[in-house]
Design an enzyme around this catalytic site. Structure first.
Site, short mmCIF file in Angstrom:
data_model
loop_
_atom_site.label_atom_id
_atom_site.label_comp_id
_atom_site.label_asym_id
_atom_site.label_seq_id
_atom_site.Cartn_x
_atom_site.Cartn_y
_atom_site.Cartn_z
N MET A 132 -35.79 -60.52 -68.47
CA MET A 132 -36.59 -59.59 -67.67
C MET A 132 -37.87 -59.23 -68.43
O MET A 132 -38.87 -59.94 -68.34
CB MET A 132 -35.75 -58.37 -67.30
CG MET A 132 -34.63 -58.72 -66.32
SD MET A 132 -33.66 -57.30 -65.74
CE MET A 132 -32.60 -57.01 -67.14
N CYS A 133 -37.87 -58.13 -69.16
CA CYS A 133 -39.11 -57.64 -69.75
C CYS A 133 -39.65 -58.54 -70.86
O CYS A 133 -40.87 -58.70 -70.98
CB CYS A 133 -38.90 -56.22 -70.26
SG CYS A 133 -38.46 -55.06 -68.94
#
Length: 204
Positions: A132-133
């Site tokens: 994700m990030c």
């Protein structure tokens, strides 16, 4: 979860790992590396990010701590204990905390301007969550023309839970490896954290 990090190999500069002039530590916040909600590889992750921070500061690289602002009720909701950064910050002209509202650390933040103003050409991206990030921030850094290093032992995530009729549990280590591999051949994703070296940015 083991409470002991795997021992890090000694750092060494090789022709394949030229110095990097910025370290981006993504969302190493209390909710993700301590307590019941910690990622399975939390001890190793904290060990590696601690080492990267110490060496980046020593060698004059730019340091950016990204801090995710989760929605109300989330474990990283702003100003809750889980939202706090795990690593102490040393504020100064080469160390910043940048709060972010999205997975991508560049989206609606001043990260791009901070890197540009410092003359950064290469970044190390580490932290959570891999798919994700970490991946989103690394992908935008690539698109903006930075050399991007994502040390394979300095990012982590959670297991993907089993889904009946779809798959069994996908181990976190597998998710992290696939997330890094999906960045493509322009990203350096097999280097160890200990092999990363740092230097001051051109404008530093």
């Amino acid at each position: 979860m083991s409470q002991h990090a795997d021992p890090a190999p000694p750092a060494a500069r090789t022709p394949d790992t030229p110095p990097v002039d910025a370290l981006i530590v993504v969302d190493v916040q209390s909710a993700f590396v301590t307590g019941d909600g910690a990622v399975p590889a939390a001890a190793r992750l904290v060990d590696r990010t601690t080492d990267l921070l110490a060496r980046a500061r020593r060698d004059g690289a730019l340091v950016v701590h990204l801090q995710n602002d989760g929605p109300p009720g989330a474990e990283d909701e702003p100003h809750t204990p889980g939202w706090e950064l795990h690593h102490p910050v040393e504020p100064g002209p080469r160390e910043f905390v940048i709060r972010k509202p999205h997975d991508d650390g560049f989206a609606e933040t001043r990260l791009g301007g901070v890197l540009t103003d410092a003359g950064v050409r290469a970044v190390v991206v580490c932290g959570v969550m891999s798919e994700m990030c970490v991946q989103a921030t690394a992908r935008t850094a690539l698109a903006r023309g930075y050399r991007v290093v994502v040390p394979h032992d300095a990012h982590a995530t959670q297991d993907v839970p089993a889904a009946p009729g779809i798959s069994e549990v996908v181990p976190a280590a597998t998710v992290s490896r696939v997330a890094a591999y999906a960045l493509g051949s322009d990203a350096e994703v097999t280097v160890r954290a200990a092999e990363v070296t740092f230097a001051a940015p051109a404008a530093g």
